[in-house]
Design an enzyme around this catalytic site. Structure first.
Site, PDB file in Angstrom:
ATOM      1  CD1 TRP A  15       0.303   0.525   3.332  1.00 34.82           C
ATOM      2  CD2 TRP A  15      -0.248  -1.621   3.095  1.00 34.82           C
ATOM      3  NE1 TRP A  15       0.768  -0.140   4.427  1.00 34.82           N
ATOM      4  CE2 TRP A  15       0.443  -1.462   4.318  1.00 34.82           C
ATOM      5  CE3 TRP A  15      -0.692  -2.902   2.738  1.00 34.82           C
ATOM      6  CZ2 TRP A  15       0.690  -2.534   5.168  1.00 34.82           C
ATOM      7  CZ3 TRP A  15      -0.443  -3.962   3.586  1.00 34.82           C
ATOM      8  CH2 TRP A  15       0.241  -3.772   4.783  1.00 34.82           C
ATOM      9  NE  ARG A  16       2.801   3.979   4.191  1.00 34.92           N
ATOM     10  CZ  ARG A  16       1.500   3.941   4.486  1.00 34.92           C
ATOM     11  NH1 ARG A  16       0.589   3.821   3.531  1.00 34.92           N
ATOM     12  NH2 ARG A  16       1.091   4.020   5.738  1.00 34.92           N
TER      13      ARG A  16
ATOM     14  CD  GLU B 154      -3.372   4.426   6.103  1.00 32.07           C
ATOM     15  OE1 GLU B 154      -3.498   4.302   7.328  1.00 32.07           O
ATOM     16  OE2 GLU B 154      -2.266   4.558   5.553  1.00 32.07           O
TER      17      GLU B 154
ATOM     18  CB  THR C  81      -4.836  -4.751  12.207  1.00 32.86           C
ATOM     19  OG1 THR C  81      -6.218  -4.670  12.501  1.00 32.86           O
ATOM     20  CG2 THR C  81      -4.526  -6.127  11.660  1.00 32.86           C
TER      21      THR C  81
ATOM     22  CE1 TYR D 141      -2.407   8.050   9.795  1.00 34.78           C
ATOM     23  CE2 TYR D 141      -4.220   6.466   9.590  1.00 34.78           C
ATOM     24  CZ  TYR D 141      -2.895   6.813   9.375  1.00 34.78           C
ATOM     25  OH  TYR D 141      -2.070   5.947   8.717  1.00 34.78           O
TER      26      TYR D 141
ATOM     27  CG  ASP E 227       0.486   6.629  12.665  1.00 33.98           C
ATOM     28  OD1 ASP E 227       1.306   7.470  13.114  1.00 33.98           O
ATOM     29  OD2 ASP E 227       0.833   5.585  12.091  1.00 33.98           O
TER      30      ASP E 227
ATOM     31  CB  CYS F  65      18.005   8.380  22.475  1.00 30.18           C
ATOM     32  SG  CYS F  65      16.239   8.349  22.755  1.00 30.18           S
TER      33      CYS F  65
ATOM     34  CB  CYS G 292      18.220   8.997  17.426  1.00 30.37           C
ATOM     35  SG  CYS G 292      16.853   9.752  16.526  1.00 30.37           S
TER      36      CYS G 292
HETATM   37  S1  SF4 Z   1      13.534  11.170  17.997  1.00 26.27           S
HETATM   38 FE1  SF4 Z   1      15.400  10.011  18.310  1.00 26.27          FE
HETATM   39  S2  SF4 Z   1      16.409  10.995  20.052  1.00 26.27           S
HETATM   40 FE2  SF4 Z   1      14.278  11.666  20.032  1.00 26.27          FE
HETATM   41  S3  SF4 Z   1      13.239  10.218  21.386  1.00 26.27           S
HETATM   42 FE3  SF4 Z   1      13.022   9.425  19.300  1.00 26.27          FE
HETATM   43  S4  SF4 Z   1      14.749   8.009  19.082  1.00 26.27           S
HETATM   44 FE4  SF4 Z   1      15.220   9.321  20.852  1.00 26.27          FE
END
Ligand code: SF4
Length: 357
Positions: free
Chosen positions: A41-42, A54, A60, A137, A155, A217, A220
C-alpha cells in the site's frame, strides 16, 4: 544550537524555522530511504487500495493486516466491486480482524463513493473526510499518499515522535491535546513533499522511535533536533489521559448439536459489540458465578478495547434440535459462510474434538 532554533521556531522566526525543518527533512528522509519496509500500500498511489489498507491496519499488526489487504484487493479490486458486495460477504471476509464497525463503514463508504459519482475515489480532502469510518488521520493519509496533497497523517506513531521531538507533555488524546499536536504537525509538515514526509515520520515512529527506546536515542539521526532527548523526558512521552475503566461482562453460549446441525443467531443491537455478526444462542448474565451445564463446557476470557468478556461455551448434544426464538438452524458444514467473532472462533478451535467436523 537546537534550543535556540526551536525557540525561534515557535516565535515564527522564519529563517530559523526553515533551517530546523530542512535539517529534520534531510535526516528523516535519509533514514527512511535506508530503512523503510516495502509494503504494497506504500508502493501504489491508488486511493482505493490506500484507503483499504488504512482501515484494515487500524488496531491491527502489519503482518496480519497484509493477508486481509491482499484478500480484499483481489476479491474487490475497485470501489464499485466492494459497493456491489453484500454486507454479509464483507463481514465474512473481515472475520478475525475485530472492530467490525470498520467493515460495515468500509462497505457503506464504498456505496456512497459510487452513489456520489466519486469513483474511483474522491479527490477533495473534505469529501474523503465525509465518508463513514474516515477521520482526520485516514483522510490525511489518503490525500497525501494518493494525491501528494499537503495534509498531515497523525497516527499513534506520529504523535509519539512529535511529542518527543518537541517535548510536549500535554495528553495527546484529549480535544485540547489533539488541537495542539495538529498545530505542531502542520508546522513541521513538508509541504513540498507531503507523501514522503508522512511516510517517513510514520515509519520512523513504527520502527525506530518506538514506545520502549532502549539505546535508540544514542544513535538516532534526529538526536540533535530532539528536545525530549535533550531534557531526558523522551521515554515518558507521549502522555495519555487516564483511560476509562474496562467493563466486565459475562456470557453463556449454548452450542446445540445433533451431529449435523446447530443453531445460530445474528446480533442485532447496533450499539453493542459485534453488530450483525453471528453467534450461538447466548445469555448475558450479571452473575459471574453462574455456570450452565451440558455435555462439554469451556471458559474463555476475551479482551476488547473497553470490555473484558468472560464467556462459557456449553455443548449440548441432542437428538432433536430445540426451538429457540430468533435463531436459525444451519448445517455445521455451512458455519464457515457466516461471520463470527474471534471469541467464537477461539471457542470452536478449542472445542473442535467435541464438535462435528
Ligand atoms: S527522535 Fe530520536 S532521540 Fe528523540 S526520542 Fe526518538 S529516538 Fe530518541
Amino acid at each position: 544550537m537546537w534550543i535556540f532554533l526551536y525557540f525561534c521556531m515557535f516565535f515564527q522566526k522564519n529563517t530559523a524555522e526553515l533551517m530546523v525543518k530542512s535539517l529534520l527533512y534531510n535526516h528523516l528522509y535519509a533514514w527512511y530511504d535506508a530503512n523503510h519496509r516495502v509494503l504494497p500500500w506504500r508502493e501504489t498511489d491508488d486511493p482505493y487500495a490506500i484507503w483499504l489498507s488504512e482501515i484494515i491496519l487500524q488496531q491491527t499488526r502489519v503482518a496480519q493486516g497484509m493477508e486481509y489487504y491482499m484478500r480484499f484487493v483481489s476479491r474487490w479490486p475497485r470501489v464499485g466491486d466492494l459497493a456491489a458486495a453484500e454486507e454479509a460477504e464483507v463481514l465474512r471476509e473481515w472475520q478475525g480482524l475485530g472492530y467490525y464497525s470498520r467493515a460495515r463503514n468500509l462497505h457503506k463508504a464504498a456505496q456512497l463513493v459510487v452513489e456520489n459519482g466519486w469513483s474511483p475515489f474522491p479527490t477533495r480532502f473534505e469529501d474523503i473526510r465525509s465518508l463513514p469510518g474516515i477521520g482526520d488521520y485516514t483522510a490525511g493519509a489518503i490525500a497525501s499518499f494518493a494525491y501528494d496533497q499537503p495534509y498531515p497523517a497523525m497516527d499513534g506513531n506520529v504523535y509519539r515522535v512529535v511529542a518527543r521531538l518537541l517535548d510536549i507533555d500535554e495528553p495527546f488524546d484529549t480535544t485540547v491535546g489533539k488541537k495542539l499536536f495538529h498545530q505542531h504537525i502542520n508546522t513541521l509538515l513538508d509541504r513540498n513533499h507531503p507523501r514522503l514526509f508522512n511516510s517517513a515520520i510514520m515509519e520512523f515512529g513504527a520502527l525506530y522511535c518506538t514506545p520502549v527506546l532502549g539505546e535508540a536515542c544514542e544513535l538516532c539521526p534526529l538526536q540533535s533536533l530532539c528536545l525530549g532527548y535533550a531534557h531526558g523526558t523522551a521515554e515518558l512521552l507521549p502522555v495519555r489521559k487516564v483511560r476509562p475503566k474496562v467493563r466486565d461482562r459475562w456470557f453463556v453460549y449454548h452450542i446445540y448439536t445433533d451431529g449435523q446441525q446447530t443453531l445460530i443467531r445474528q446480533r442485532e443491537n447496533p450499539k453493542d459489540i459485534w453488530y450483525h455478526l453471528y453467534e450461538f444462542p447466548c445469555e448475558e448474565t450479571q452473575d459471574e458465578r453462574r455456570k450452565a451445564k451440558g455435555d462439554r463446557s469451556i471458559s474463555l476470557t476475551h479482551i476488547l478495547s473497553h470490555q473484558k468478556l468472560h464467556a462459557q461455551f456449553v455443548v449440548h448434544k441432542v437428538q432433536k434440535m430445540p426451538s429457540i426464538e430468533g435463531t436459525s438452524l444451519i448445517q455445521w458444514d455451512d458455519l464457515n459462510d457466516f461471520a463470527l467473532s474471534r471469541l467464537t472462533l477461539r471457542a470452536l478451535d478449542t472445542l473442535r474434538l467435541a464438535l462435528p467436523r
